[in-house]
Design a protein around this motif. Structure first.
Motif, PDB file in Angstrom:
ATOM      1  N   ALA A 164       0.832  -1.265   0.005  1.00  0.00           N
ATOM      2  CA  ALA A 164      -0.172   0.128   0.003  1.00  0.00           C
ATOM      3  C   ALA A 164       1.018   1.412  -0.127  1.00  0.00           C
ATOM      4  O   ALA A 164       0.445   2.219  -0.709  1.00  0.00           O
ATOM      5  CB  ALA A 164      -1.052   0.079   1.224  1.00  0.00           C
ATOM      6  N   HIS A 165       2.006   1.195   0.811  1.00  0.00           N
ATOM      7  CA  HIS A 165       2.568   2.583   1.090  1.00  0.00           C
ATOM      8  C   HIS A 165       4.135   2.132   1.071  1.00  0.00           C
ATOM      9  O   HIS A 165       4.445   0.995   1.457  1.00  0.00           O
ATOM     10  CB  HIS A 165       2.329   3.170   2.358  1.00  0.00           C
ATOM     11  CG  HIS A 165       0.903   3.114   2.581  1.00  0.00           C
ATOM     12  ND1 HIS A 165      -0.012   2.735   3.633  1.00  0.00           N
ATOM     13  CD2 HIS A 165       0.087   4.126   2.349  1.00  0.00           C
ATOM     14  CE1 HIS A 165      -1.074   2.890   3.527  1.00  0.00           C
ATOM     15  NE2 HIS A 165      -1.561   3.951   2.716  1.00  0.00           N
ATOM     16  N   ASP A 191       7.319   1.822   2.908  1.00  0.00           N
ATOM     17  CA  ASP A 191       7.858   1.070   4.254  1.00  0.00           C
ATOM     18  C   ASP A 191       7.201  -0.142   4.440  1.00  0.00           C
ATOM     19  O   ASP A 191       7.399  -1.004   5.282  1.00  0.00           O
ATOM     20  CB  ASP A 191       7.405   2.071   5.480  1.00  0.00           C
ATOM     21  CG  ASP A 191       6.023   2.462   5.802  1.00  0.00           C
ATOM     22  OD1 ASP A 191       5.161   1.666   5.304  1.00  0.00           O
ATOM     23  OD2 ASP A 191       5.793   2.995   6.938  1.00  0.00           O
ATOM     24  N   ASP A 192       5.839  -0.479   4.084  1.00  0.00           N
ATOM     25  CA  ASP A 192       5.093  -1.547   4.189  1.00  0.00           C
ATOM     26  C   ASP A 192       5.949  -2.734   3.975  1.00  0.00           C
ATOM     27  O   ASP A 192       5.925  -3.966   4.480  1.00  0.00           O
ATOM     28  CB  ASP A 192       3.850  -1.544   3.720  1.00  0.00           C
ATOM     29  CG  ASP A 192       2.874  -0.553   4.151  1.00  0.00           C
ATOM     30  OD1 ASP A 192       2.751  -0.569   5.528  1.00  0.00           O
ATOM     31  OD2 ASP A 192       2.195   0.320   3.337  1.00  0.00           O
ATOM     32  N   TYR A 232      -4.699  -5.224   9.007  1.00  0.00           N
ATOM     33  CA  TYR A 232      -5.004  -4.552   9.972  1.00  0.00           C
ATOM     34  C   TYR A 232      -6.006  -3.444   9.894  1.00  0.00           C
ATOM     35  O   TYR A 232      -6.284  -2.388  10.553  1.00  0.00           O
ATOM     36  CB  TYR A 232      -3.827  -3.769  10.990  1.00  0.00           C
ATOM     37  CG  TYR A 232      -3.161  -2.609  10.207  1.00  0.00           C
ATOM     38  CD1 TYR A 232      -2.559  -2.872   8.884  1.00  0.00           C
ATOM     39  CD2 TYR A 232      -3.257  -1.339  10.940  1.00  0.00           C
ATOM     40  CE1 TYR A 232      -1.832  -1.698   8.392  1.00  0.00           C
ATOM     41  CE2 TYR A 232      -2.704  -0.435  10.268  1.00  0.00           C
ATOM     42  CZ  TYR A 232      -1.983  -0.589   8.936  1.00  0.00           C
ATOM     43  OH  TYR A 232      -1.795   0.698   8.334  1.00  0.00           O
ATOM     44  N   HIS A 276      -4.581  -0.698   2.435  1.00  0.00           N
ATOM     45  CA  HIS A 276      -4.235  -2.162   2.470  1.00  0.00           C
ATOM     46  C   HIS A 276      -5.404  -3.008   2.408  1.00  0.00           C
ATOM     47  O   HIS A 276      -5.158  -3.873   1.390  1.00  0.00           O
ATOM     48  CB  HIS A 276      -3.613  -2.383   3.882  1.00  0.00           C
ATOM     49  CG  HIS A 276      -2.388  -1.681   4.308  1.00  0.00           C
ATOM     50  ND1 HIS A 276      -1.295  -2.274   4.758  1.00  0.00           N
ATOM     51  CD2 HIS A 276      -2.005  -0.293   4.407  1.00  0.00           C
ATOM     52  CE1 HIS A 276      -0.178  -1.577   4.892  1.00  0.00           C
ATOM     53  NE2 HIS A 276      -0.678  -0.403   4.861  1.00  0.00           N
TER      54      HIS A 276
HETATM   55 ZN   LIG Z   1       0.871   1.093   4.964  1.00  0.00          ZN
END
Ligand SMILES: [Zn+2]
Length: 301
Positions: A14-15, A17-18, A145, A150
């Motif tokens: 998604a972003h 760092d994930d 989560y 996500h």
């Molecule tokens: Zn994320």
């Protein structure tokens, strides 16, 4: 030609760092072994908070310059992992960070949560048919989560898995390709509970996360696959540290902007949800059972 040369792994996140938090050791391992590792990140993470005070001006409510900055962080992280094939879904900035569930950004035109799943999946189908990965890694249906981006990444990845294999779907994107195995990121409950207990006792952060803060936590029995990342723990820690606006790494622990400590766990866990498991339980290799396929394809070239 080694048996691993023909291996191709695609991860959908998604972003920025994930990927390093969830799969850093996995990516470093397969890149080091000569596999092709491709990362598709769906947003630039424009809505993130910023940890270093000197960079606080980047946030969306000030200069709104965090997205481009995080491209640089992701580039540095991938350098630490040895991964060279990094793409943004539909191109950088095509889909904007939607923010945490329930915030007004969820409704903003152009955010990933508002994207048409089929349209977004089309961008990913083009990547799948070009790269032809045997293994796809993404999140579960709750996005691990509950973050909207996500959840959407999960929907787009699973939709693209289906559409890429359908010869009738947009043949101009390339020949149909069936990904052999699909995994969702997981964290065994016993592992995170033990890790958080150790964090509470030893980590330097003012507080400690709880299991519900951690993506993908499930009962241990759900986990099908465990990759021992000890040999790549240093690279994973370096990749996470490269995302300095988002993550503070301190030894065997880390914290996000909430300053709640978590264990930095090098072993990474998965649930096989499509395809056949290889020998052994848990599997210790995402490509388990596929080597005949990957090496035969390679030698046929
Ligand atoms: Zn994320």
């Amino acid at each position: 030609m080694t048996a691993t040369t023909g291996r191709r792994l695609l991860l959908v996140h998604a972003h920025p760092d994930d990927e390093s938090i969830g799969n850093g050791a996995t990516m470093a391992r397969y890149a080091a072994e000569g596999a092709r590792v491709t990362l598709v990140t769906c947003t630039l993470g424009e809505g993130g908070e910023v940890i270093p005070p000197e960079l606080a001006h980047l946030t969306a409510d000030r200069e709104d310059a965090l997205g481009p900055y995080r491209i640089g962080e992701l580039t540095a992280a991938m350098s630490a992992l040895g991964v060279t094939d990094v793409r943004f879904l539909g191109g950088p900035g095509r889909y904007r960070d939607s923010g945490m569930m329930g915030v007004p950004d969820n409704d903003a035109p152009g955010c990933f949560w508002q994207a048409d799943v089929d349209e977004a999946a089309g961008h990913l189908v083009a990547v799948v048919r070009e790269v032809r990965p045997q293994v796809l890694v993404t999140y579960d249906e709750n996005g691990g989560y509950g973050h909207p981006d996500h959840i959407q990444a999960h929907r787009v990845a699973m939709r693209a898995y289906d559409l890429a294999a359908d010869p009738a779907y947009r043949p101009e994107l390339g020949p149909a390709w069936r990904v052999a195995k699909v995994y969702w990121n997981r964290m065994p409950r016993s592992v995170i509970e033990a890790g958080l207990a150790e964090t509470a006792a030893k980590a330097p952060f003012p507080g400690t996360a709880v299991p519900s803060d951690v993506p993908g936590v499930v009962d241990d029995a759900v986990v099908t696959t465990a990759l021992d990342g000890a040999a790549h723990a240093g690279r994973k820690a370096a990749a996470m540290a490269a995302h300095a606006t988002q993550i503070t790494v301190d030894g065997a622990f880390f914290a996000l902007s909430n300053d709640l400590g978590q264990p930095l766990i090098a072993t990474e866990y998965y649930q096989l949800v499509r395809g056949e498991a290889g020998p052994g339980r848990p599997e210790d290799d995402l490509f388990a059972g596929l080597d005949h396929e990957t090496s035969a394809e390679e030698s046929a070239r």
